[in-house]
Design an enzyme around this catalytic site. Structure first.
Site, PDB file in Angstrom:
ATOM      1  N   TRP A  41     -63.424 -34.867  92.656  1.00 32.88           N
ATOM      2  CA  TRP A  41     -63.560 -34.142  91.395  1.00 32.88           C
ATOM      3  C   TRP A  41     -64.287 -32.805  91.538  1.00 32.88           C
ATOM      4  O   TRP A  41     -65.280 -32.695  92.241  1.00 32.88           O
ATOM      5  CB  TRP A  41     -64.348 -34.999  90.402  1.00 32.88           C
ATOM      6  CG  TRP A  41     -64.735 -34.253  89.167  1.00 32.88           C
ATOM      7  CD1 TRP A  41     -65.902 -33.573  88.948  1.00 32.88           C
ATOM      8  CD2 TRP A  41     -63.955 -34.090  87.984  1.00 32.88           C
ATOM      9  NE1 TRP A  41     -65.897 -32.997  87.696  1.00 32.88           N
ATOM     10  CE2 TRP A  41     -64.711 -33.300  87.085  1.00 32.88           C
ATOM     11  CE3 TRP A  41     -62.698 -34.545  87.585  1.00 32.88           C
ATOM     12  CZ2 TRP A  41     -64.251 -32.948  85.816  1.00 32.88           C
ATOM     13  CZ3 TRP A  41     -62.240 -34.200  86.318  1.00 32.88           C
ATOM     14  CH2 TRP A  41     -63.006 -33.415  85.463  1.00 32.88           C
ATOM     15  N   ASN A  43     -65.497 -29.445  88.752  1.00 35.94           N
ATOM     16  CA  ASN A  43     -65.380 -28.674  87.520  1.00 35.94           C
ATOM     17  C   ASN A  43     -66.116 -27.342  87.676  1.00 35.94           C
ATOM     18  O   ASN A  43     -65.855 -26.643  88.659  1.00 35.94           O
ATOM     19  CB  ASN A  43     -65.767 -29.474  86.259  1.00 35.94           C
ATOM     20  CG  ASN A  43     -67.159 -30.029  86.212  1.00 35.94           C
ATOM     21  OD1 ASN A  43     -67.491 -30.962  86.950  1.00 35.94           O
ATOM     22  ND2 ASN A  43     -67.993 -29.512  85.328  1.00 35.94           N
ATOM     23  N   ASP A  44     -66.974 -26.948  86.769  1.00 40.82           N
ATOM     24  CA  ASP A  44     -67.480 -25.578  86.671  1.00 40.82           C
ATOM     25  C   ASP A  44     -67.824 -24.910  88.006  1.00 40.82           C
ATOM     26  O   ASP A  44     -68.581 -25.462  88.809  1.00 40.82           O
ATOM     27  CB  ASP A  44     -68.769 -25.549  85.839  1.00 40.82           C
ATOM     28  CG  ASP A  44     -68.618 -26.222  84.494  1.00 40.82           C
ATOM     29  OD1 ASP A  44     -67.514 -26.677  84.168  1.00 40.82           O
ATOM     30  OD2 ASP A  44     -69.619 -26.296  83.770  1.00 40.82           O
ATOM     31  N   ARG A 174     -79.112 -25.967  79.209  1.00 37.90           N
ATOM     32  CA  ARG A 174     -78.548 -25.957  80.559  1.00 37.90           C
ATOM     33  C   ARG A 174     -77.829 -24.660  80.948  1.00 37.90           C
ATOM     34  O   ARG A 174     -77.670 -23.743  80.172  1.00 37.90           O
ATOM     35  CB  ARG A 174     -77.584 -27.124  80.717  1.00 37.90           C
ATOM     36  CG  ARG A 174     -76.440 -27.193  79.721  1.00 37.90           C
ATOM     37  CD  ARG A 174     -75.524 -28.377  80.071  1.00 37.90           C
ATOM     38  NE  ARG A 174     -74.480 -28.619  79.102  1.00 37.90           N
ATOM     39  CZ  ARG A 174     -74.558 -29.481  78.105  1.00 37.90           C
ATOM     40  NH1 ARG A 174     -75.664 -30.188  77.930  1.00 37.90           N
ATOM     41  NH2 ARG A 174     -73.551 -29.650  77.275  1.00 37.90           N
ATOM     42  N   GLU A 226     -72.059 -23.428  76.260  1.00 38.27           N
ATOM     43  CA  GLU A 226     -72.320 -23.735  77.665  1.00 38.27           C
ATOM     44  C   GLU A 226     -72.078 -22.510  78.538  1.00 38.27           C
ATOM     45  O   GLU A 226     -71.485 -21.522  78.105  1.00 38.27           O
ATOM     46  CB  GLU A 226     -71.407 -24.869  78.148  1.00 38.27           C
ATOM     47  CG  GLU A 226     -71.638 -26.211  77.483  1.00 38.27           C
ATOM     48  CD  GLU A 226     -70.793 -27.315  78.102  1.00 38.27           C
ATOM     49  OE1 GLU A 226     -71.359 -28.377  78.397  1.00 38.27           O
ATOM     50  OE2 GLU A 226     -69.571 -27.124  78.273  1.00 38.27           O
TER      51      GLU A 226
END
Length: 504
Positions: A41, A43-44, A174, A226
């Site tokens: 996996w 993501n960002d 965050r 975010e």
């Protein structure tokens, strides 16, 4: 004789296995010039920094499955933004929590004191996400930590006094993006704090002071804020500050997306020219997009090419997710309003294999360019100019009848990407839809750039004023290529470039 037969059979089996291994390395839907991890996996993108001729890409990574899990910082490096080499994991979860998104800076002045023997430290700033406190619902489960590297990002040492910024009681606290603010000789942290952005400052990356916040009454608020970013771009002799804020959900075509604000920043307060929403990308697959640090006058953006609506379900194996291509950012004024533009970085030219140019191309009903393109891989860049914009559609297709359509609707004054018949889509009920974007330019002339990989298209219209990014999952490679127009158009200049794979 029997031994010879057995030996020959074994050699055949071995050769077959080798061939299968080579073929399996080019898995179905695997991007060929977008970064994707070999397995598991992602993501960002985070911690992106340019240092000593190398682009460092860190990213949210879970090495034990191809769905989201306890976050690590994966790591990849490149000299050209396209040929990426996957490196060992940079940061692992610890007793303070998972390693969520953040940024990395070159501490050239050694303000942190981490530098030794003349070595300039790279400093990573990231969110520590404590799953135990999250379950306890203390509202303080996210804090900010730092780590440093003295060997150009190969290995990292976490600061022993982490966290460097405690949580004042904000559940979503965050994604610190840090930059050096030269006029006041201090670091600025742009932090996502639930429904707004909070700015902090520090002299040394260790002690942080709250300066101001922005956004409670500005922009889109369909979901949590975010992955922010703050940086200046010169425009007509003036410094314009760009504040990027990613949002999930609440995007223009549902799900995850990125918005931006333009304004002034004085080291303490960001003052927006307008509180209206402007979208970084109108497609559904460019999220958590932020810029590389330490790139001089270039502002280079990279995003996660997926959407939280279906990111955990897309039909790829043994990995999930890729990044967008790198984009160069700029500014353009339209009707006295300034907009952010993004276009493919110039390094994309390095992937050119062959190309052809056409002039004064008249399209009435359908122009089939499949044979002329002669593209067996489906990897290409298409650029064309129109003096008088009219309805058109660019169709990518395959022998199974899958179609991915990119076009312009003159009456609605909208660009669109239609993936309703683009291939596999049963993994999520909202995937097979047509996405739209407004044409921001008021110029009668139109420029189109379209970049296609195995399972993605990226549209840059009007020199990057309107951008759309969408992924799709065709049953086989899209090797057929058409341009259609029922009303008829004349393309002044058309250039079709076959691109090569940059991934192994």
């Amino acid at each position: 004789m029997i031994k010879k037969i057995i030996t020959a059979a074994m050699i055949f089996i071995m050769m077959t296995c080798l061939q299968l291994t080579a073929q399996d390395f080019k898995e179905k839907y695997r991007p060929q010039f977008h970064f994707s991890p070999k397995a598991h996996w992602m993501n960002d993108p985070n911690g992106m920094v340019y240092h000593n001729g190398i682009y460092h890409l860190f990213y949210q990574y879970y090495p034990d499955a191809k769905v989201w899990g306890p976050m690590h910082w994966g790591h990849a490096t490149s000299k050209d933004l396209f040929t990426w080499k996957e490196q060992p994991i940079a940061l692992f979860p610890d007793s303070l929590g998972y390693i969520f998104s953040g940024s990395a800076v070159v501490d050239a002045k050694n303000t942190s004191g981490f530098g030794k023997d003349g070595k300039v430290p790279l400093v990573a700033i990231f969110t520590l996400h404590d799953p135990v406190q999250e379950k306890q619902k203390t509202g303080k489960h996210e804090t900010q930590g730092i780590a440093y590297s003295l060997d150009d990002g190969k290995t990292w040492t976490k600061y022993k006094a982490n966290p460097v910024l405690q949580n004042p009681g904000i559940s979503d606290f965050r994604d610190p993006k840090v930059m050096w603010f030269e006029p006041q000789k201090k670091w600025i942290m742009t932090l996502a704090t639930k429904d707004r952005i909070t700015f902090y400052s520090s002299p040394d990356l260790k002690s942080w002071t709250s300066e101001s916040n922005f956004g409670a009454d500005a922009g889109a608020h369909g979901g949590v804020w975010e992955c922010p970013d703050l940086f200046p771009i010169m425009h007509n002799g003036k410094k314009v500050w760009v504040l990027i804020v990613n949002i999930n959900p609440g995007g223009p075509n549902k799900g995850s997306a990125g918005q931006y604000f333009l304004g002034d920043f004085d080291g303490k307060t960001f003052t927006a020219y307008s509180k209206e929403t402007k979208w970084l990308d109108f497609g559904t697959d460019n999220y958590a997009a932020v810029t590389f640090s330490n790139t001089g006058n270039r502002n280079i953006l990279l995003g996660w090419m997926s959407n939280w609506q279906y990111a955990n379900q897309v039909p790829t194996d043994p990995w999930r997710s890729a990044n967008t291509i790198a984009r160069e950012l700029g500014l353009k004024t339209v009707n006295k309003v300034i907009y952010l533009t993004s276009v493919p970085v110039k390094e994309l030219d390095l992937l050119k294999v062959t190309s052809f140019d056409l002039k004064n191309v008249k399209v009435k009903d359908q122009l089939n360019l499949t044979e002329k393109a002669n593209n067996k891989t489906g990897l290409f860049r298409l650029d064309f100019d129109l003096k008088n914009a009219g309805d058109f559609s660019i169709v990518l297709a395959n022998k199974e009848g899958n179609e991915l359509i990119v076009g312009y609707d003159k009456k609605a004054n909208q660009y669109y990407i239609d993936r309703t018949k683009s291939g596999k889509s049963d993994f999520e009920k909202g995937f097979a839809e047509k996405h739209i974007a407004p044409r921001i330019s008021v110029d009668a002339n139109m420029t189109i750039s379209l970049v296609a990989d195995v399972a993605s298209v990226e549209l840059f219209a009007d020199n990057g004023l309107t951008v759309m990014t969408d992924i799709f999952f065709p049953e086989s490679v899209m090797t057929e290529f058409y341009i259609k127009s029922a009303s008829g158009i004349t393309i002044d200049k058309l250039k079709y470039t076959v691109l090569k794979a940059s991934t192994k």
